[in-house]
Write a protein that holds these residues in place. Structure first.
Motif, PDB file in Angstrom:
ATOM      1  N   THR A   1       0.834  -1.199   0.000  1.00 22.13           N
ATOM      2  CA  THR A   1       0.000   0.000   0.000  1.00 22.13           C
ATOM      3  C   THR A   1       0.873   1.256   0.000  1.00 22.13           C
ATOM      4  O   THR A   1       1.915   1.282   0.628  1.00 22.13           O
TER       5      THR A   1
ATOM      6  N   ILE B   1       1.958   6.782   3.236  1.00 20.69           N
ATOM      7  CA  ILE B   1       1.272   8.058   3.383  1.00 20.69           C
ATOM      8  C   ILE B   1       2.317   9.169   3.457  1.00 20.69           C
ATOM      9  O   ILE B   1       3.029   9.285   4.447  1.00 20.69           O
ATOM     10  N   GLY B   2       2.383   9.951   2.408  1.00 17.70           N
ATOM     11  CA  GLY B   2       3.295  11.083   2.405  1.00 17.70           C
ATOM     12  C   GLY B   2       4.727  10.677   2.694  1.00 17.70           C
ATOM     13  O   GLY B   2       5.470  11.423   3.316  1.00 17.70           O
ATOM     14  N   GLY B   3       5.113   9.486   2.277  1.00 21.22           N
ATOM     15  CA  GLY B   3       6.398   8.957   2.695  1.00 21.22           C
ATOM     16  C   GLY B   3       7.552   9.335   1.783  1.00 21.22           C
ATOM     17  O   GLY B   3       7.430   9.313   0.566  1.00 21.22           O
ATOM     18  N   ASP B   4       8.683   9.666   2.421  1.00 22.46           N
ATOM     19  CA  ASP B   4       9.891   9.800   1.637  1.00 22.46           C
ATOM     20  C   ASP B   4      10.660   8.501   1.765  1.00 22.46           C
ATOM     21  O   ASP B   4      10.209   7.550   2.401  1.00 22.46           O
TER      22      ASP B   4
ATOM     23  N   GLU C   1      13.357   7.698   3.375  1.00 23.80           N
ATOM     24  CA  GLU C   1      13.827   7.333   4.696  1.00 23.80           C
ATOM     25  C   GLU C   1      12.700   6.706   5.515  1.00 23.80           C
ATOM     26  O   GLU C   1      12.862   5.679   6.175  1.00 23.80           O
ATOM     27  N   TYR C   2      11.521   7.332   5.423  1.00 22.66           N
ATOM     28  CA  TYR C   2      10.358   6.825   6.132  1.00 22.66           C
ATOM     29  C   TYR C   2      10.023   5.420   5.648  1.00 22.66           C
ATOM     30  O   TYR C   2       9.775   4.514   6.438  1.00 22.66           O
TER      31      TYR C   2
ATOM     32  N   LEU D   1      12.315   2.896   7.124  1.00 24.98           N
ATOM     33  CA  LEU D   1      12.016   2.596   8.519  1.00 24.98           C
ATOM     34  C   LEU D   1      10.761   1.736   8.643  1.00 24.98           C
ATOM     35  O   LEU D   1      10.615   0.961   9.579  1.00 24.98           O
ATOM     36  N   MET D   2       9.844   1.900   7.685  1.00 20.72           N
ATOM     37  CA  MET D   2       8.630   1.099   7.719  1.00 20.72           C
ATOM     38  C   MET D   2       8.869  -0.288   7.132  1.00 20.72           C
ATOM     39  O   MET D   2       7.946  -1.088   7.035  1.00 20.72           O
ATOM     40  N   GLY D   3      10.102  -0.525   6.704  1.00 20.81           N
ATOM     41  CA  GLY D   3      10.423  -1.864   6.200  1.00 20.81           C
ATOM     42  C   GLY D   3       9.786  -2.169   4.868  1.00 20.81           C
ATOM     43  O   GLY D   3       9.327  -3.275   4.631  1.00 20.81           O
ATOM     44  N   LYS D   4       9.733  -1.183   3.993  1.00 19.76           N
ATOM     45  CA  LYS D   4       9.137  -1.412   2.677  1.00 19.76           C
ATOM     46  C   LYS D   4       9.984  -2.390   1.881  1.00 19.76           C
ATOM     47  O   LYS D   4      11.198  -2.436   2.018  1.00 19.76           O
TER      48      LYS D   4
ATOM     49  N   GLU E   1       9.805  -5.470   2.195  1.00 17.87           N
ATOM     50  CA  GLU E   1       9.867  -6.749   2.892  1.00 17.87           C
ATOM     51  C   GLU E   1       8.455  -7.258   3.078  1.00 17.87           C
ATOM     52  O   GLU E   1       7.557  -6.512   3.429  1.00 17.87           O
TER      53      GLU E   1
END
Lengths: 451, 279
Positions: free
Chosen positions: B34, B37-40, B42-43, B46-49, B51
């Motif tokens: 998904t 939300i407004g993610g760069d 770095e974010y 940290l959210m483990g995208k 994976e």
């Protein structure tokens, strides 16, 4: 060099250096030991590296990722290699060497867990087995049953157990505080646009245990916003791992839980971090390291040894430089069993808040071991406020009996830490000052409390 | 020789499994993650995208955890992380102990109340009340009074597996054919001999049915008990993986529980055949 360099990413420390001998010892005998001093320090370093990275592959990965010199700097800040011998203390003979210590798999327990792989218990001559436990009620029962010699406990638990609130009275003492701060209020994603607690009437919140700082802080926070935690919302006791699952299922609207559960909820895209607990009370105690009074009385030397090990571990855990390595060591199934990425965010304080921001709060969790009497006072005021204890509360007697501040000062000095001179301090909780000298007046000053 | 019938049944079983796996795969098809939300970047990191972590695991992921755990079933990495083989051994050990204790009490007591209608009546209300109590309800009481979590686990198995055995033994003994007992009486067989040579063989199939049910219950109970008291065992393994929200490992453990339970049942089924006779 007779031993291979444990900081060399390309060499293996599980077999011999040249590959011609089955073990390093055989190799050493074969080539003849070289410089004895250098060999000795290598032995110490290798032992520490092996303890930190039981799998050789992980050690190599780690070394090639950060570089040998960084690793050396980081690890020598954790373990003062040079001072290892100097740290050997004169010890009385230990009454009991094999100890069982319980813990709940959360980052609050980091110091007491880290003392194991870093060999702090062994150095004191203790053989400690760390037992992961399913919940706080079970920790209480196993300590009362004498199955555990000492245990990770929530800071209010030893007070409640000693007073016989929620269990049979049994004198239990707090040796050190495990961690300060490091908790958070997490709300389900559907409440992203509803951040004002005044609108939270009818919400369901999860807390880890009745006698937890989480319960007391959440009650305080809600009450400050005009919500009566006993009548306006529902507070449910839910074991931390199930907090995330309950949030996913929509059974609860939010929780005040321990890390890494908070960050896990964000990582799994189920919730966001509304506030960190340090925004309620900066420096609040969370978990403690506690032991039954009987154990202390019967095993004074083992108790002292355990004390020193725990304090050394706390000193190590306070250092921001050791945090990334802690995340690495705590992540496997034997300890916390959580993704490293989550632990790292909790321990370093650089984290995603679930709302699209990267926050940098190095004080998110800290490991100050000092058991201030004033912490016990505050916990007692809140226990009185919410009706867990009734009648007159003897703050001084209970705090001094349960929080072993004198011992903490003694052993902190012994291991080279500088304990504060005082035993009480004033602090602010959500802007309101708490003066331990006027504890009863503090309880009466709240508009919302249990009648 | 394998009959055609067995082959057909096996074929249908296999088809069912394939259909099940296929449906599972379709239902858990990894979706594009998904949008952040407004993610760069770095974010997102940290959210483990990138994976695979949320959502129900696919059959492949569960297969992977089967391979990982079964390829090294006896590792021991400290008190809280042991191989699946060791965990199952711990559980089986507890079950065996609790079950043995239950057998030692249930068989003699069942025998006695089966032979005496008076005692049967007297014991009946207690048995009826105690029988339906859930194992988990016993746990706090056991922990409090026995003061040891390991013994509590064994006690809970004992208390839950005793009833089917007791009742079946009593029933089996009570319903031995009257003719045989009468024959024994005419031949003036002494009571002890009557009990062991006439009643026991006649009641054995019923008794073993009771034991088989009890074993099933004991295996059900151990998982729940170990989730509560922790430490070791397959139940603890489930709890530990649940703690990490590692669903593939939980599913793996669930299947292992099923397989071990099946073998226990098959074993008692085999015992039952041994003591059954044809008239």
């Amino acid at each position: 060099m007779a031993l291979h360099d444990p900081f060399d990413a390309n060499s293996s420390i599980t077999t011999c250096n040249c590959g011609q001998h089955a073990t390093q010892t055989q190799h050493d005998i074969a080539v003849g030991a070289g410089d004895v001093d250098a060999l000795n320090s290598r032995v110490v370093q290798t032992a520490v590296m092996k303890a930190l990275f039981p799998h050789d592959g992980e050690r190599r990965k780690f070394l090639s990722a950060v570089g040998a010199s960084t690793a050396w700097a980081a690890i020598s800040s954790l373990v003062p290699f040079g001072a290892l011998e100097a740290m050997a203390q004169e010890k009385g003979s230990l009454e009991k060497k094999d100890l069982k210590v319980g813990f709940i798999p959360i980052t609050c327990a980091s110091p007491l867990i880290m003392a194991d792989p870093l060999g702090f218990y062994k150095k004191e001559g203790l053989n400690v087995s760390m037992v992961k436990t399913a919940g706080w009620a079970l920790i209480r029962d196993k300590v009362l049953n004498k199955e555990y010699d000492a245990s990770h406990m929530l800071a209010p638990m030893p007070i409640a157990i000693s007073m016989g609130v929620g269990s049979n009275p049994s004198a239990t003492s707090v040796m050190t505080i495990q961690n300060i701060n490091g908790q958070a209020i997490v709300m389900a994603n559907k409440h992203k646009s509803n951040r004002d607690p005044k609108n939270w009437k009818g919400f369901k919140f999860a807390i880890p245990f009745e006698f937890s700082i989480h319960n007391l802080l959440l009650r305080y926070y809600l009450a400050e916003h005009g919500i009566n935690p006993d009548t306006d919302v529902q507070l449910r006791v839910v074991p931390p791992p199930e907090m995330v699952a309950n949030l996913r299922a929509g059974n609860i609207d939010g929780f005040l839980g321990p890390d890494p559960v908070n960050q896990r909820a964000v990582y799994d895209e189920l919730g966001f971090i509304h506030i960190l607990s340090r925004e309620i009370w900066d420096g609040h105690p969370c978990c403690s390291f506690a032991a039954p009074a009987d154990f202390i009385k019967q095993n004074p030397n083992s108790f002292a040894a355990l004390y020193r090990a725990i304090l050394k571990a706390a000193a190590m855990a306070r250092d921001p430089k050791s945090r990334p390595i802690m995340a690495e060591v705590l992540s496997p199934a034997n300890y916390l069993n959580q993704p490293k990425a989550v632990l790292e965010q909790v321990l370093t304080g650089k984290f995603a808040d679930g709302l699209g921001n990267v926050k940098n709060v190095p004080e998110r969790v800290d490991y100050d071991p000092f058991p201030w009497y004033s912490m016990a006072y505050w916990i007692l005021t809140q226990m009185k406020r919410w009706g867990y204890v009734k009648g007159e509360v003897k703050y001084k007697d209970i705090a001094e009996k349960v929080y072993l501040l004198t011992d903490a000062k003694k052993y902190m000095t012994e291991v080279g830490m500088t304990p504060p001179k005082e035993s009480m301090k004033k602090f602010k909780v959500m802007g309101k000052e708490f003066d331990p000298a006027k504890a009863d007046a503090y309880v009466n000053s709240f508009a919302i409390k249990k009648a | 020789m394998v009959s055609k019938f067995t082959l057909k049944a096996a074929f249908i079983s296999l088809m069912l499994l394939l259909v099940f796996l296929g449906a599972w795969q379709l239902a858990t098809q990894p979706r594009e993650s998904t949008a952040v939300i407004g993610g760069d970047a770095e974010y997102a990191a940290l959210m483990g995208k990138g994976e695979q972590k949320t959502g129900f695991p696919t059959p492949a992921m569960v297969g992977k955890s089967f391979v990982t755990y079964l390829s090294d079933p006896f590792y021991d990495k400290g008190p809280n992380d042991k191989g699946i083989g060791i965990q199952i051994a711990y559980s089986l050990g507890r079950v065996a102990l609790g079950f043995l204790l239950a057998t030692l009490i249930a068989l003699p007591v069942g025998f006695v109340i089966g032979m005496s209608p008076l005692l049967y009546r007297a014991f009946d209300p207690f048995i009826q009340v105690l029988k339906p109590i859930s194992p988990l309800a016993w746990m706090p009481l056991a922990l409090y009074s026995l003061k040891d979590s390991d013994i509590s686990g064994i006690f809970v198995i004992f208390i839950c597996s005793i009833w089917p055995m007791l009742l079946n033994t009593a029933f089996g003994v009570a319903s031995v054919r009257r003719d045989w007992i009468n024959v024994a009486r005419t031949l003036e067989v002494n009571p002890l001999r009557k009990a062991f040579l006439v009643i026991l063989p006649a009641a054995a199939p019923t008794i073993l049915t009771g034991m088989r049910i009890s074993m099933g219950i004991a295996w059900l109970v151990i998982v729940a008990a170990e989730m509560l008291v922790g430490g070791t065992g397959i139940g603890y393994f489930v709890w530990n993986e649940w703690n990490n929200l590692a669903l593939p490992n939980v599913i793996f453990a669930v299947v292992m529980i099923g397989v071990v339970g099946m073998f226990l049942d098959l074993f008692f089924g085999w015992l039952q055949k041994l003591v059954t006779y044809r008239e």
